[in-house]
Design an enzyme around this catalytic site. Structure first.
Site, short mmCIF file in Angstrom:
data_model
loop_
_atom_site.label_atom_id
_atom_site.label_comp_id
_atom_site.label_asym_id
_atom_site.label_seq_id
_atom_site.Cartn_x
_atom_site.Cartn_y
_atom_site.Cartn_z
N LYS A 113 0.82 -1.21 0.00
CA LYS A 113 0.00 0.00 0.00
C LYS A 113 0.86 1.27 0.00
O LYS A 113 0.43 2.31 -0.47
CB LYS A 113 -0.93 0.02 1.22
CG LYS A 113 -1.83 -1.19 1.38
CD LYS A 113 -2.87 -1.29 0.29
CE LYS A 113 -3.99 -2.26 0.62
NZ LYS A 113 -3.55 -3.67 0.67
C1 LIG Z 1 -4.19 -4.80 0.21
C2 LIG Z 1 -3.37 -6.02 0.16
C3 LIG Z 1 -3.62 -7.04 -0.77
C4 LIG Z 1 -4.78 -6.98 -1.72
O1 LIG Z 1 -4.61 -5.96 -2.72
P1 LIG Z 1 -5.88 -5.45 -3.53
O2 LIG Z 1 -5.35 -4.32 -4.34
O3 LIG Z 1 -6.89 -5.03 -2.52
O4 LIG Z 1 -6.34 -6.58 -4.35
C5 LIG Z 1 -2.79 -8.14 -0.78
N1 LIG Z 1 -1.77 -8.24 0.10
C6 LIG Z 1 -1.50 -7.30 1.01
C7 LIG Z 1 -0.38 -7.51 1.95
C8 LIG Z 1 -2.28 -6.15 1.06
O5 LIG Z 1 -1.99 -5.21 1.98
#
Ligand SMILES: *Cc1c(COP(=O)(O)O)cnc(C)c1O
Length: 495
Positions: A113
């Site tokens: 993120k």
């Molecule tokens: C948010 C997240 C995901 C999922 O990503 P999306 O874009 O919501 O599909 C997978 N792994 C981790 C560690 C995340 O923080």
């Protein structure tokens, strides 16, 4: 350069500029903003291969954020991708177990993120200036664990903004919760809700859709915006690292120019994999997009049957950031294959009313770029152990879902296309699960003892993000019921 505007997935309301779409987050009709067309790469992979991350970021983002000046965009990029990342590569690739792991967790909060949320605050402040916004911007975010901390870290102390994060109390890892409730910054507020992530997300959507509240906010000098992955200001920066990964593989001779690669992504809200799809549509040589789900396998079922059905038990897994039954960003893919807003709006209405919808066979044919897979807890844990034992490489539980699904994909298809697996979190963020996967004996260990053992086994130093929370005081203690979310927002803003 060709101007790109943004339109809603649910109506024919007039398209708006990128900066406006970033400020709004969500369209007033409830739809998501999508570019009126997907721009094509205007640099060849060979040209990109000679660039660093910031340069690639500029080349991609300039094609989407066409109302930003070169100076504005470069300034945002420079502020975002600096020494907050613990490697100058920003997103390094590691080869292990027959695939390349694209490590997207080298930022401030050690989850992918950070890749988008370290730039979003700067894009948003710039967008506010460009549009003469005088109100303070209030970021409202629902998190399944990682978005919340990354958004808090991104927006803390950013002048002209405040941020409120809702997370499911009991539904995130110990490290994730500690990271959030110790967040410093007088413009930050964190609330644990008595419900799951979907409840939090629905609550936030309702607050956004509350016209009366928006008016009251405006009178007090506030306006809402979203840092959730539906914001195009998050989607666009995520396209960058797929292009960068391709360019890196080309630069080190792992692939030939133009050679197609597969991309495998551990998926929750469908934002990360959608960015890979956009990269493909821009002309990046990507063949298959392998969409990996944990036991909350709504997307797997969707790609298999064409039926999206959220009416099922919500399962808490050891990959909590993927414990999601409503994948918001899927709407952008649906819009594309539905070829228009009417059909898309009808399907999304069915989703909110009945919790399900079914696409036509014709639409399903357009989804052939995607391959859905699912891995349960046992498969994910086995994968962590196996990769550690054979290669000494330790991956987190989310990445392990993708890795297990990729193994399954190869077993079923015998496809030998070189593959990049999105590695979305540092194993340190989920150290208990990761260590237990390696050896049962760690199941009852104390959190920080496990962290030290993880460092010993992996040979990777404990990241500062983890060291910090060891001693930091808890500053956020607010909790509320799902129907009390709006009140909690009003209380904190003094409305
Ligand atoms: C948010 C997240 C995901 C999922 O990503 P999306 O874009 O919501 O599909 C997978 N792994 C981790 C560690 C995340 O923080």
């Amino acid at each position: 350069m060709q101007e790109i505007l943004y339109r809603s997935t649910r109506s024919q309301a007039a398209p708006i500029r990128a900066s406006e779409a970033i400020l709004k987050g969500l369209s007033e009709d409830g739809g998501l903003f999508v570019p009126t067309q997907i721009p094509k790469l205007d640099k060849s992979p060979a040209e990109l291969a000679g660039m660093n991350y910031r340069q690639v970021a500029y080349e991609i983002m300039k094609l989407y954020l066409t109302d930003f000046t070169e100076e504005e965009l470069k300034s945002c990029i420079d502020k975002a991708y600096d020494d907050k990342f613990d490697t100058g590569l920003i997103a390094p690739l590691k080869k292990a177990g027959g695939a390349w792991y694209l490590e997207l967790f080298h930022g401030a909060t050690i989850a992918f993120k950070d890749m988008a949320l370290s730039i979003l605050p700067h894009l948003m402040i710039t967008s506010a200036k460009k549009n003469n916004v005088k109100n303070e911007i209030v970021i409202l975010t629902a998190t399944s664990g990682d978005t919340g901390k990354a958004a808090l870290a991104g927006f803390a102390q950013v002048e002209g903004t405040r941020i409120i994060v809702f997370y499911p109390k009991g539904g995130v890892s110990a490290v994730q919760e500690r990271q959030m409730v110790t967040q410093k910054g007088s413009n930050t507020h964190v609330i644990g809700i008595h419900g799951n992530f979907d409840d939090a997300q629905t609550g936030v959507k309702n607050i956004f859709g509350d016209r009366k509240l928006a008016k009251q906010m405006d009178e007090k000098g506030f306006q809402f915006s979203s840092a959730n992955s539906i914001n195009i200001g998050r989607l666009v920066p995520q396209i960058v690292y797929y292009v960068y990964a391709y360019a890196s593989l080309l630069a080190d001779g792992s692939i030939k120019d133009g050679e197609k690669i597969n991309v495998c992504v551990p998926t929750g809200n469908f934002g990360n994999i959608l960015a890979a799809y956009y990269a493909k549509l821009m002309g990046l040589p990507i063949d298959r997009l392998i969409c990996a789900s944990n036991q909350n396998k709504v997307l797997y079922d969707f790609f298999d049957t064409g039926i999206y059905d959220r009416n099922r038990d919500f399962i808490l897994t050891s990959s909590p950031s993927m414990d999601i039954l409503i994948s918001s960003n899927l709407e952008r893919l649906i819009f594309k294959v539905a070829r228009g807003e009417q059909k898309c709006a009808a399907l999304m209405q069915a989703l909110s009313k009945d919790g399900k919808y079914e696409i036509t066979d014709e639409m399903k044919k357009d989804l052939s770029d995607f391959w859905g897979g699912t891995a349960d807890e046992a498969a994910c844990f086995a994968r962590i152990r196996d990769l550690y034992e054979k290669e000494g490489y330790i991956i987190d539980t989310h990445t392990a879902v993708a890795s297990a699904v990729y193994d399954d994909y190869v077993r079923r298809t015998h496809d030998e296309t070189k593959t990049v697996i999105a590695s979305t979190a540092s194993p340190y963020k989920f150290s208990r699960s990761v260590m237990t996967a390696i050896d049962e004996k760690y199941a009852d260990g104390e959190d920080f003892a496990l962290i030290e053992e993880l460092s010993r086994l992996s040979g990777v130093a404990i990241p500062p993000a983890i060291e910090e929370i060891r001693t930091a005081p808890v500053v956020h203690k607010t909790e509320c019921d799902t129907d009390g979310m709006k009140q909690a927002v009003c209380n904190w803003l003094g409305i």
